[in-house]
Design an enzyme around this catalytic site. Structure first.
Site, short mmCIF file in Angstrom:
data_model
loop_
_atom_site.label_atom_id
_atom_site.label_comp_id
_atom_site.label_asym_id
_atom_site.label_seq_id
_atom_site.Cartn_x
_atom_site.Cartn_y
_atom_site.Cartn_z
N LYS A 144 47.14 35.94 34.04
CA LYS A 144 46.97 35.38 35.40
C LYS A 144 48.12 35.84 36.30
CE LYS A 144 45.42 32.86 38.82
NZ LYS A 144 46.41 32.53 39.77
N ASN A 194 47.87 38.01 39.73
CA ASN A 194 48.48 37.69 41.02
C ASN A 194 49.37 38.83 41.52
OD1 ASN A 194 47.24 35.24 40.64
ND2 ASN A 194 48.99 34.05 41.30
C1 6PG Z 1 44.29 32.68 42.69
C2 6PG Z 1 45.46 32.91 43.58
C3 6PG Z 1 46.26 31.68 43.77
C4 6PG Z 1 47.35 31.89 44.83
C5 6PG Z 1 48.65 32.12 44.15
C6 6PG Z 1 49.59 32.99 44.84
O1 6PG Z 1 44.18 33.48 41.79
O2 6PG Z 1 43.52 31.77 42.93
O3 6PG Z 1 46.29 33.89 43.04
O4 6PG Z 1 46.73 31.32 42.52
O5 6PG Z 1 47.00 32.88 45.70
O6 6PG Z 1 49.16 30.83 43.94
O7 6PG Z 1 50.28 32.28 45.79
P1 6PG Z 1 51.41 32.96 46.65
O8 6PG Z 1 50.75 34.15 47.28
O9 6PG Z 1 51.78 31.91 47.62
O10 6PG Z 1 52.51 33.31 45.72
#
Ligand code: 6PG
Length: 500
Positions: free
Chosen positions: A184, A188
């Site tokens: 995960k 990201n």
């Molecule tokens: C997801 C997203 C979600 C969010 C992250 C990143 O997969 O649903 O990645 O988890 O976008 O928390 O957040 P930031 O961009 O604020 O670090």
């Protein structure tokens, strides 16, 4: 009354939506929240799904409502609150019960929690859930790490709630302990890179071609019908076409150019560096966010140095130029994904996970934020040659042959060293087969800022302007347009412009 199949703690936005999704798919679920009011409100608003929900006001009541061995999803703020919640739950649980952290946890915390429970008879799952609020409610992509046995206990529920690509559920057990949260995290990291590349292309179109937000929205809309088809490109069109209700201006112009970050992108880079795997596209994206968040410093520097000069790009064939950008974005995506998969490949060895790369590509095809048609191509590439996802030697060999033919660094793409090998490099080489070959006279340039300077991606026709010049201007524009987002190139440009 029959017992609940699963429990969920934490009725915030993500938790509430996930609980409703679970209930809607016919699974009875017990819910609990630290504040009783939130539980009551959630239940009151559950409408027709109330029959499937058991609202609980005490931990004892909550635990008793779940069929043993009890799977309990913890969907609260990552970090210390998870440890505190686990401590509070532990005395009420029995042998075989499973605590599932579904937040964006650091996989190292997940490994620590998994180990800490080893001799207690309890077990722990670290579960990456992607897709935001919408995904949680209607079908997320779910990346599971823990024992395979504990996964089997929750497989049915998770399969029922996961997004489907055709009819394939986007959920899988990926390995022991921290495997799910690691995957995960890299998801990201790739998401950061995707967003940064989109921002840079936007900047080039805005400042270089002087296009309006609406026009740029049209470009992304058209790209979404082609090989770049993806959720992020789709919402880019929507965002660029949206107007601010107060002023009527494009909303994108009204939003402060200052982005925060919660940590997953940074962790991707830290882990890549720890293992010595280049992830330059993700690194540049994380750096770009940090630079963007330092708005005060940027404004102070601007007073002293001024803004980098931004020139209009004069092109003889605007459509062909935009087509070049589309190809450049696709090539850059290949690089970013190749790097992400290379990091996962290295981590798989480092932590003994045996991560199933084709499965990861498969469960990212729907539900998650980086879902795209492109991931279906990656899945096909991996499925056709599954060995490429597991065997470094094979990857090196295939990457080498194709890299030579197509002008790619064998064993790497965009800054990956020649001998780093691995899945990503091979994948990048394979996907790039469909792009035109690099002419012999074009030299390779390392680094993430190079993603947009790919002379060999131009269509096979004569241009008035040398492609190198266009490339350099693109790089300059991209750094300026994203609020100084392309960090290293911004600095180089400031130095060059001011002779420092
Ligand atoms: C997801 C997203 C979600 C969010 C992250 C990143 O997969 O649903 O990645 O988890 O976008 O928390 O957040 P930031 O961009 O604020 O670090």
């Amino acid at each position: 009354m029959s017992q609940a199949e699963i429990g969920l703690i934490g009725l915030g936005v993500m938790g509430s939506n996930l609980a409703l999704n679970i209930a809607e798919k016919g699974n009875k679920i017990a819910v609990f929240n630290r504040t009783v009011d939130a539980t009551r409100r959630f239940y009151a608003e559950a409408g027709a799904l109330k029959d499937q929900i058991v609202p609980c006001e005490t931990i004892q009541e909550f635990v008793a409502a779940i069929r043993p061995p009890r799977p309990i999803i913890i969907m609260i703020k990552a970090g210390d609150p998870v440890d505190q919640q686990m401590e509070a739950l532990k005395p009420h649980l029995a042998k075989g019960d499973i605590m599932i952290d579904a937040g964006n946890a650091n996989f190292r915390d997940t490994m620590r929690r998994f180990d800490a429970l080893k001799d207690s008879g309890l077990t722990f799952i670290g579960m990456g859930v992607s897709g935001g609020e919408e995904g949680a409610r209607h079908g997320p992509s779910i990346m599971v790490g823990g024992t395979e046995e504990s996964y089997r206990r929750v497989e049915k529920v998770l399969t029922s709630i996961a997004a489907k690509y055709d009819s394939d559920p986007c959920v899988a057990w990926l390995g022991e302990n921290g495997a799910g949260h690691f995957v995960k995290t890299i998801h990201n990291g790739i998401e950061y890179a995707d967003m940064q590349m989109i921002a840079e292309i936007y900047g080039i179109l805005r400042d270089g071609l002087k296009m309006s937000a609406q026009e740029i929205g049209e470009v992304f809309g058209a790209w979404n019908k082609g090989r770049l088809n993806s959720y992020l490109i789709e919402i880019t069109e929507k965002v660029l076409k949206a107007a601010d209700p107060l002023t009527g201006n494009p909303i994108v112009d009204m939003i402060l150019d200052k982005a925060g970050q919660k940590g997953t992108g940074k962790w991707s880079v830290i882990e890549a560096q720890n293992m010595g795997v280049p992830a330059t596209a993700i690194e540049a994206a994380v750096a770009a966010r940090s630079i963007s968040s330092a708005k005060g410093e940027r404004e102070a520097a601007e007073k002293i140095l001024g803004l980098p000069p931004v020139g209009e790009i004069r092109v003889t064939d605007r459509d062909a130029f935009i087509k070049d950008l589309e190809n450049a974005l696709l090539a850059a995506k290949v690089g970013a994904y190749a790097q992400g998969f290379a990091v996962m490949s290295a981590a798989s060895n480092e932590f003994g996970w045996n991560l199933p790369m084709p499965t990861i590509a498969k469960i990212w095809r729907a539900g998650c934020i980086i879902r795209s048609q492109f991931l279906d191509e990656i899945t096909t590439a991996f499925t056709k040659a599954p060995d490429a996802a597991r065997s470094d030697r094979h990857a090196r060999l295939r990457g080498h042959g194709q890299g030579d033919r197509r002008g790619l660094a064998p064993g790497g793409f965009d800054g990956c060293p020649r001998r780093s090998s691995g899945t990503g490099a091979c994948l990048g080489a394979r996907l790039l087969r469909q792009l035109p070959p690099r002419p012999r006279h074009c030299k390779r340039h390392p680094g993430a800022a190079r993603l947009l300077r790919r002379p060999w991606l131009r269509p096979h026709r004569r241009r008035r302007q040398p492609s190198w010049a266009v490339g350099q201007r693109l790089e300059r524009l991209s750094s300026h347009a994203s609020g100084g987002a392309a960090g290293p190139s911004l600095l180089r440009h400031v130095q060059a412009s001011h002779g420092v």
